[in-house]
Design a protein around this motif. Structure first.
Motif, PDB file in Angstrom:
ATOM      1  N   GLN A 220      48.907  48.342  42.022  1.00  0.00           N
ATOM      2  CA  GLN A 220      49.610  47.329  42.239  1.00  0.00           C
ATOM      3  C   GLN A 220      49.365  46.560  43.388  1.00  0.00           C
ATOM      4  OE1 GLN A 220      53.522  49.406  42.552  1.00  0.00           O
ATOM      5  NE2 GLN A 220      54.067  48.880  40.331  1.00  0.00           N
ATOM      6  N   LEU A 221      48.924  47.054  44.437  1.00  0.00           N
ATOM      7  CA  LEU A 221      48.550  46.498  45.720  1.00  0.00           C
ATOM      8  C   LEU A 221      47.305  45.342  45.347  1.00  0.00           C
ATOM      9  CD1 LEU A 221      48.626  45.662  48.634  1.00  0.00           C
ATOM     10  CD2 LEU A 221      47.572  47.656  49.035  1.00  0.00           C
ATOM     11  N   ALA A 222      46.253  45.968  44.580  1.00  0.00           N
ATOM     12  CA  ALA A 222      45.132  45.431  44.249  1.00  0.00           C
ATOM     13  C   ALA A 222      45.486  44.141  43.506  1.00  0.00           C
ATOM     14  CB  ALA A 222      44.047  46.155  43.452  1.00  0.00           C
ATOM     15  N   ALA A 223      46.502  44.052  42.621  1.00  0.00           N
ATOM     16  CA  ALA A 223      46.681  43.000  41.696  1.00  0.00           C
ATOM     17  C   ALA A 223      47.387  42.025  42.508  1.00  0.00           C
ATOM     18  CB  ALA A 223      47.876  43.456  40.515  1.00  0.00           C
ATOM     19  N   VAL A 224      48.203  42.143  43.459  1.00  0.00           N
ATOM     20  CA  VAL A 224      49.014  41.456  44.250  1.00  0.00           C
ATOM     21  C   VAL A 224      47.751  40.654  45.110  1.00  0.00           C
ATOM     22  CG1 VAL A 224      50.506  41.153  46.367  1.00  0.00           C
ATOM     23  CG2 VAL A 224      51.290  42.498  44.518  1.00  0.00           C
ATOM     24  N   THR A 225      47.151  41.462  45.693  1.00  0.00           N
ATOM     25  CA  THR A 225      45.941  41.082  46.488  1.00  0.00           C
ATOM     26  C   THR A 225      45.158  39.920  45.793  1.00  0.00           C
ATOM     27  OG1 THR A 225      45.930  42.769  47.915  1.00  0.00           O
ATOM     28  CG2 THR A 225      44.189  41.474  48.047  1.00  0.00           C
ATOM     29  N   ALA A 226      44.972  40.183  44.549  1.00  0.00           N
ATOM     30  CA  ALA A 226      43.970  39.241  43.768  1.00  0.00           C
ATOM     31  C   ALA A 226      44.817  37.704  43.384  1.00  0.00           C
ATOM     32  CB  ALA A 226      43.534  39.952  42.431  1.00  0.00           C
ATOM     33  N   ALA A 227      46.065  38.170  43.332  1.00  0.00           N
ATOM     34  CA  ALA A 227      46.969  37.044  43.012  1.00  0.00           C
ATOM     35  C   ALA A 227      47.182  36.060  44.179  1.00  0.00           C
ATOM     36  CB  ALA A 227      48.274  37.496  42.356  1.00  0.00           C
ATOM     37  N   ILE A 228      47.081  36.577  45.370  1.00  0.00           N
ATOM     38  CA  ILE A 228      47.116  35.880  46.377  1.00  0.00           C
ATOM     39  C   ILE A 228      45.901  35.170  46.541  1.00  0.00           C
ATOM     40  CG2 ILE A 228      47.303  35.986  48.783  1.00  0.00           C
ATOM     41  CD1 ILE A 228      49.257  38.505  48.755  1.00  0.00           C
ATOM     42  N   SER A 229      44.707  35.876  46.666  1.00  0.00           N
ATOM     43  CA  SER A 229      43.659  35.163  46.818  1.00  0.00           C
ATOM     44  C   SER A 229      43.337  33.876  45.665  1.00  0.00           C
ATOM     45  CB  SER A 229      42.540  36.096  46.417  1.00  0.00           C
ATOM     46  OG  SER A 229      41.184  35.575  46.500  1.00  0.00           O
ATOM     47  N   THR A 230      43.732  34.105  44.480  1.00  0.00           N
ATOM     48  CA  THR A 230      43.424  33.383  43.442  1.00  0.00           C
ATOM     49  C   THR A 230      44.509  31.804  43.768  1.00  0.00           C
ATOM     50  OG1 THR A 230      43.271  34.914  41.720  1.00  0.00           O
ATOM     51  CG2 THR A 230      43.797  32.684  41.069  1.00  0.00           C
TER      52      THR A 230
END
Length: 63
Positions: free
Chosen positions: A39-49
Motif C-alpha cells: 500500500q505504501l508503494a502504491a501511495v508513493t507512486a501515486a504521489i510521484s505521478t
C-alpha cells in the motif's frame, strides 16, 4: 476422556505450543507488514505521478 488443555499439559508440550503460537503470530505480522508495504508503494507512486503531472502542467502554463 477429554484431551488435555494447553495450560494443563506438561512443560515440554507447553513450550512447543507456545513456540507454534509465536511462529503463527510472526507469520501473521509479516503478512500484514507486506500488505502495508504494498500500500505504501502504491501511495508513493501515486504521489510521484501527481507531482510530475503538476510540474508538467506548470511548465506548460508558463509557455
Amino acid at each position: 476422556m477429554f484431551p488435555p488443555f494447553a495450560c494443563c499439559s506438561d512443560g515440554d508440550h507447553g513450550r512447543d505450543s507456545m513456540r507454534r503460537h509465536q511462529e503463527r503470530k510472526l507469520r501473521m505480522l509479516r503478512f500484514w507488514r507486506d500488505g502495508v508495504e504494498r500500500q505504501l508503494a502504491a501511495v508513493t507512486a501515486a504521489i510521484s505521478t501527481l507531482e510530475q503531472q503538476m510540474q508538467r502542467d506548470e511548465s506548460a502554463a508558463s509557455n
